[in-house]
Design a protein around this motif. Structure first.
Motif, PDB file in Angstrom:
ATOM      1  N   ALA A  28       0.827  -1.206   0.000  1.00  0.00           N
ATOM      2  CA  ALA A  28       0.000   0.000   0.000  1.00  0.00           C
ATOM      3  C   ALA A  28       0.863   1.258   0.000  1.00  0.00           C
ATOM      4  N   GLU A  29       1.962   1.237   0.744  1.00  0.00           N
ATOM      5  CA  GLU A  29       2.861   2.392   0.775  1.00  0.00           C
ATOM      6  C   GLU A  29       3.528   2.597  -0.580  1.00  0.00           C
ATOM      7  N   ALA A  30       3.890   1.485  -1.231  1.00  0.00           N
ATOM      8  CA  ALA A  30       4.501   1.589  -2.560  1.00  0.00           C
ATOM      9  C   ALA A  30       3.510   2.188  -3.557  1.00  0.00           C
ATOM     10  N   GLU A  31       2.267   1.741  -3.507  1.00  0.00           N
ATOM     11  CA  GLU A  31       1.259   2.270  -4.423  1.00  0.00           C
ATOM     12  C   GLU A  31       0.988   3.746  -4.144  1.00  0.00           C
ATOM     13  N   ALA A  32       1.001   4.128  -2.870  1.00  0.00           N
ATOM     14  CA  ALA A  32       0.804   5.535  -2.530  1.00  0.00           C
ATOM     15  C   ALA A  32       1.939   6.394  -3.077  1.00  0.00           C
ATOM     16  N   ALA A  33       3.151   5.848  -3.073  1.00  0.00           N
ATOM     17  CA  ALA A  33       4.298   6.577  -3.620  1.00  0.00           C
ATOM     18  C   ALA A  33       4.133   6.803  -5.117  1.00  0.00           C
ATOM     19  N   VAL A  34       3.600   5.806  -5.817  1.00  0.00           N
ATOM     20  CA  VAL A  34       3.359   5.972  -7.257  1.00  0.00           C
ATOM     21  C   VAL A  34       2.308   7.055  -7.495  1.00  0.00           C
ATOM     22  N   THR A  36       1.800   9.617  -5.681  1.00  0.00           N
ATOM     23  CA  THR A  36       2.483  10.889  -5.458  1.00  0.00           C
ATOM     24  C   THR A  36       3.292  11.300  -6.676  1.00  0.00           C
ATOM     25  N   LEU A  37       3.984  10.369  -7.283  1.00  0.00           N
ATOM     26  CA  LEU A  37       4.777  10.670  -8.476  1.00  0.00           C
ATOM     27  C   LEU A  37       3.883  11.103  -9.638  1.00  0.00           C
ATOM     28  N   ILE A  38       2.739  10.451  -9.778  1.00  0.00           N
ATOM     29  CA  ILE A  38       1.811  10.840 -10.848  1.00  0.00           C
ATOM     30  C   ILE A  38       1.355  12.279 -10.641  1.00  0.00           C
ATOM     31  N   LYS A  39       0.998  12.614  -9.411  1.00  0.00           N
ATOM     32  CA  LYS A  39       0.572  13.990  -9.107  1.00  0.00           C
ATOM     33  C   LYS A  39       1.720  14.968  -9.317  1.00  0.00           C
ATOM     34  N   TRP A  40       2.932  14.573  -8.910  1.00  0.00           N
ATOM     35  CA  TRP A  40       4.105  15.445  -9.068  1.00  0.00           C
ATOM     36  C   TRP A  40       4.390  15.696 -10.551  1.00  0.00           C
ATOM     37  N   ALA A  41       4.134  14.671 -11.397  1.00  0.00           N
ATOM     38  CA  ALA A  41       4.350  14.817 -12.842  1.00  0.00           C
ATOM     39  C   ALA A  41       3.328  15.758 -13.472  1.00  0.00           C
ATOM     40  N   GLY A  42       2.213  15.994 -12.771  1.00  0.00           N
ATOM     41  CA  GLY A  42       1.219  16.936 -13.274  1.00  0.00           C
ATOM     42  C   GLY A  42      -0.087  16.325 -13.701  1.00  0.00           C
ATOM     43  N   ASP A  43      -0.301  15.050 -13.399  1.00  0.00           N
ATOM     44  CA  ASP A  43      -1.536  14.398 -13.826  1.00  0.00           C
ATOM     45  C   ASP A  43      -2.396  14.059 -12.607  1.00  0.00           C
ATOM     46  N   ASN A  44      -3.563  13.537 -12.887  1.00  0.00           N
ATOM     47  CA  ASN A  44      -4.529  13.203 -11.847  1.00  0.00           C
ATOM     48  C   ASN A  44      -4.569  11.691 -11.651  1.00  0.00           C
ATOM     49  N   PRO A  45      -4.070  11.170 -10.526  1.00  0.00           N
ATOM     50  CA  PRO A  45      -4.044   9.717 -10.329  1.00  0.00           C
ATOM     51  C   PRO A  45      -5.426   9.093 -10.191  1.00  0.00           C
ATOM     52  N   ASP A  46      -6.477   9.925 -10.069  1.00  0.00           N
ATOM     53  CA  ASP A  46      -7.825   9.394  -9.923  1.00  0.00           C
ATOM     54  C   ASP A  46      -8.597   9.343 -11.245  1.00  0.00           C
ATOM     55  N   LEU A  50      -5.569   6.221 -15.111  1.00  0.00           N
ATOM     56  CA  LEU A  50      -4.474   6.111 -14.141  1.00  0.00           C
ATOM     57  C   LEU A  50      -4.889   5.469 -12.824  1.00  0.00           C
ATOM     58  N   ILE A  51      -6.162   5.229 -12.634  1.00  0.00           N
ATOM     59  CA  ILE A  51      -6.643   4.777 -11.339  1.00  0.00           C
ATOM     60  C   ILE A  51      -5.994   3.455 -10.913  1.00  0.00           C
ATOM     61  N   GLU A  52      -5.704   2.568 -11.868  1.00  0.00           N
ATOM     62  CA  GLU A  52      -5.083   1.275 -11.544  1.00  0.00           C
ATOM     63  C   GLU A  52      -3.566   1.282 -11.725  1.00  0.00           C
ATOM     64  N   THR A  53      -3.033   2.412 -12.164  1.00  0.00           N
ATOM     65  CA  THR A  53      -1.599   2.468 -12.458  1.00  0.00           C
ATOM     66  C   THR A  53      -0.721   2.172 -11.239  1.00  0.00           C
ATOM     67  N   LYS A  55      -1.157   0.131  -8.791  1.00  0.00           N
ATOM     68  CA  LYS A  55      -1.109  -1.319  -8.610  1.00  0.00           C
ATOM     69  C   LYS A  55      -0.266  -1.974  -9.698  1.00  0.00           C
ATOM     70  N   ARG A  56      -0.442  -1.500 -10.930  1.00  0.00           N
ATOM     71  CA  ARG A  56       0.317  -2.085 -12.040  1.00  0.00           C
ATOM     72  C   ARG A  56       1.813  -1.832 -11.874  1.00  0.00           C
ATOM     73  N   VAL A  57       2.164  -0.611 -11.449  1.00  0.00           N
ATOM     74  CA  VAL A  57       3.582  -0.284 -11.273  1.00  0.00           C
ATOM     75  C   VAL A  57       4.197  -1.134 -10.166  1.00  0.00           C
ATOM     76  N   ALA A  58       3.493  -1.286  -9.052  1.00  0.00           N
ATOM     77  CA  ALA A  58       4.017  -2.106  -7.952  1.00  0.00           C
ATOM     78  C   ALA A  58       4.228  -3.552  -8.403  1.00  0.00           C
ATOM     79  N   LYS A  59       3.272  -4.077  -9.179  1.00  0.00           N
ATOM     80  CA  LYS A  59       3.413  -5.440  -9.692  1.00  0.00           C
ATOM     81  C   LYS A  59       4.586  -5.547 -10.655  1.00  0.00           C
ATOM     82  N   ALA A  60       4.731  -4.522 -11.506  1.00  0.00           N
ATOM     83  CA  ALA A  60       5.851  -4.528 -12.451  1.00  0.00           C
ATOM     84  C   ALA A  60       7.186  -4.481 -11.713  1.00  0.00           C
ATOM     85  N   TYR A  61       7.249  -3.696 -10.641  1.00  0.00           N
ATOM     86  CA  TYR A  61       8.488  -3.603  -9.876  1.00  0.00           C
ATOM     87  C   TYR A  61       8.856  -4.946  -9.255  1.00  0.00           C
TER      88      TYR A  61
END
Length: 209
Positions: A28-34, A36-46, A50-53, A55-61
């Motif tokens: 959950a902490e890893a997904e929250a970090a992703v 944050t990065l999406i928001k920092w990049a300028g997009d809306n994680p919701d 992007l809503i499932e991104t 989870k996908r990034v954590a699985k890819a990692y």
């Protein structure tokens, strides 16, 4: 798994666990970090795309960095003496390398060529490819990865010699910074008998086909 991590962590030559296992963030902490990065990049994680991104990034990692949970000693532990007197080099040419630069966390892709000179025993050839994967699937520099592969084969197989060459491109150079395309980085480690000019020449001849 905890026992494997502990053995690897306590091996100063491999240096593969950068943190205590107890300090590892939760999924959950890893997904929250992703997020944050999406928001920092300028997009809306919701938004829908992007809503499932996270989870996908954590699985890819988990796939990208699975090498932190691989133990080279266990990979190379099963060897065979029944080789009918075979006493020449064993070469694997063109092992696929997929790693990530530890400075920018972007892909490093290329090939590895690995050889060893048996000293009475051989290991299954797939195990050599697995050792390459074990070190590649981590945050790496190519120089460190090349040395780690050679170190593990030398330490656990105790051959007469080891040769490792990695030939790769780095997206930290092609998609950012100087943005130079088509540049390949070549690193090499020759140990034992492969430092002899004749054996080095034979190795190069074989990997060049």
């Amino acid at each position: 798994m905890d026992a494997v991590i502990e053995r690897i962590k306590n091996d100063p030559e491999l240096k593969v666990i950068p943190q205590d296992a107890d300090d590892r963030p939760t999924r959950a902490e890893a997904e929250a970090a992703v997020r944050t990065l999406i928001k920092w990049a300028g997009d809306n994680p919701d938004r829908e795309g992007l809503i499932e991104t996270p989870k996908r990034v954590a699985k890819a990692y988990e796939e990208f960095f699975a090498g932190y949970h691989d133990n080279p000693e266990e990979i190379l532990s099963r060897t065979f003496e029944e080789v009918e007197g075979y006493d020449d080099m064993v070469v694997l040419r063109g092992i696929q390398v997929e790693s990530h630069c530890e400075h920018h966390m972007v892909p490093v892709q290329g090939t590895a060529h690995v050889a060893y000179m048996p000293n009475g025993r051989v290991v299954g050839i797939s195990k050599l490819a697995r050792v390459v994967e074990a070190f590649a699937r981590r945050l790496q520099t190519q120089e460190t990865m090349t040395a780690q592969i050679a170190d593990a084969i030398e330490k656990y197989l105790k051959p007469k010699g080891v040769a490792v060459i990695v030939d790769a491109t780095h997206q930290c150079m092609t998609c950012r910074g100087v943005k130079h395309q088509g540049v390949y980085t070549i690193t090499r480690q020759f140990r034992g008998c492969f430092k002899e000019a004749e054996q080095e020449r034979r190795f190069w001849d074989l990997i060049r086909g």
